[in-house]
Design a protein around this motif. Sequence first.
Motif, PDB file in Angstrom:
ATOM      1  N   GLN A  20      48.043  45.115 -18.116  1.00 14.08           N
ATOM      2  CA  GLN A  20      48.317  46.545 -18.013  1.00 14.08           C
ATOM      3  C   GLN A  20      48.916  46.830 -16.641  1.00 14.08           C
ATOM      4  O   GLN A  20      48.422  46.341 -15.633  1.00 14.08           O
ATOM      5  N   GLY A  21      49.997  47.600 -16.629  1.00 15.29           N
ATOM      6  CA  GLY A  21      50.652  47.965 -15.378  1.00 15.29           C
ATOM      7  C   GLY A  21      52.026  47.339 -15.268  1.00 15.29           C
ATOM      8  O   GLY A  21      52.451  46.573 -16.138  1.00 15.29           O
ATOM      9  N   SER A  22      52.712  47.648 -14.177  1.00 15.78           N
ATOM     10  CA  SER A  22      54.085  47.170 -13.957  1.00 15.78           C
ATOM     11  C   SER A  22      54.125  46.155 -12.821  1.00 15.78           C
ATOM     12  O   SER A  22      53.809  46.479 -11.682  1.00 15.78           O
ATOM     13  N   HIS A  40      57.106  49.900 -22.323  1.00 18.00           N
ATOM     14  CA  HIS A  40      56.655  51.269 -22.094  1.00 18.00           C
ATOM     15  C   HIS A  40      56.246  51.880 -23.432  1.00 18.00           C
ATOM     16  O   HIS A  40      57.075  52.467 -24.121  1.00 18.00           O
ATOM     17  N   GLY A  44      50.009  55.750 -23.192  1.00 14.20           N
ATOM     18  CA  GLY A  44      49.285  54.811 -22.348  1.00 14.20           C
ATOM     19  C   GLY A  44      50.147  54.228 -21.243  1.00 14.20           C
ATOM     20  O   GLY A  44      51.316  54.574 -21.067  1.00 14.20           O
ATOM     21  N   ALA A  45      49.529  53.329 -20.501  1.00 15.78           N
ATOM     22  CA  ALA A  45      50.153  52.704 -19.340  1.00 15.78           C
ATOM     23  C   ALA A  45      51.201  51.678 -19.758  1.00 15.78           C
ATOM     24  O   ALA A  45      51.127  51.118 -20.860  1.00 15.78           O
ATOM     25  N   PRO A  46      52.161  51.407 -18.865  1.00 15.34           N
ATOM     26  CA  PRO A  46      53.115  50.329 -19.150  1.00 15.34           C
ATOM     27  C   PRO A  46      52.385  48.986 -19.243  1.00 15.34           C
ATOM     28  O   PRO A  46      51.279  48.826 -18.709  1.00 15.34           O
ATOM     29  N   VAL A  47      53.019  48.033 -19.920  1.00 21.41           N
ATOM     30  CA  VAL A  47      52.468  46.695 -20.090  1.00 21.41           C
ATOM     31  C   VAL A  47      53.497  45.690 -19.581  1.00 21.41           C
ATOM     32  O   VAL A  47      54.660  45.735 -19.969  1.00 21.41           O
ATOM     33  N   THR A  48      53.043  44.795 -18.683  1.00 24.54           N
ATOM     34  CA  THR A  48      53.894  43.703 -18.223  1.00 24.54           C
ATOM     35  C   THR A  48      53.648  42.501 -19.121  1.00 24.54           C
ATOM     36  O   THR A  48      52.494  42.118 -19.354  1.00 24.54           O
TER      37      THR A  48
END
Length: 86
Positions: A20-22, A40, A44-48
């Motif tokens: 989870q996150g960038s 994106h 919810g949050a971006p996913v790397t």
Amino acid sequence: MATQGPLKLETTALYEIRVQGSLDNSWFDRLGDADIRIEHPAVGAPVTVLTCVFIDQAALSGALNLLYDLGFPLLSVQCMADSSKG
């Protein structure tokens, strides 16, 4: 593509890791030359998503520990293909 047969600790394999996150491409070298892309979702949050060949389970563990130390919640780890065959 799924692995064929049992993995061993020393097996080289392709993995897909989702956090989870960038995470930006400046971490490319520290994560074993991983292909890094950001998804994106609508909610919810971006996913790397990192896709990388790790030479063994120790290298995979090192990458996971780095992501943990950076504060990225782990969503999934999937072995995509065993590279020791062929």
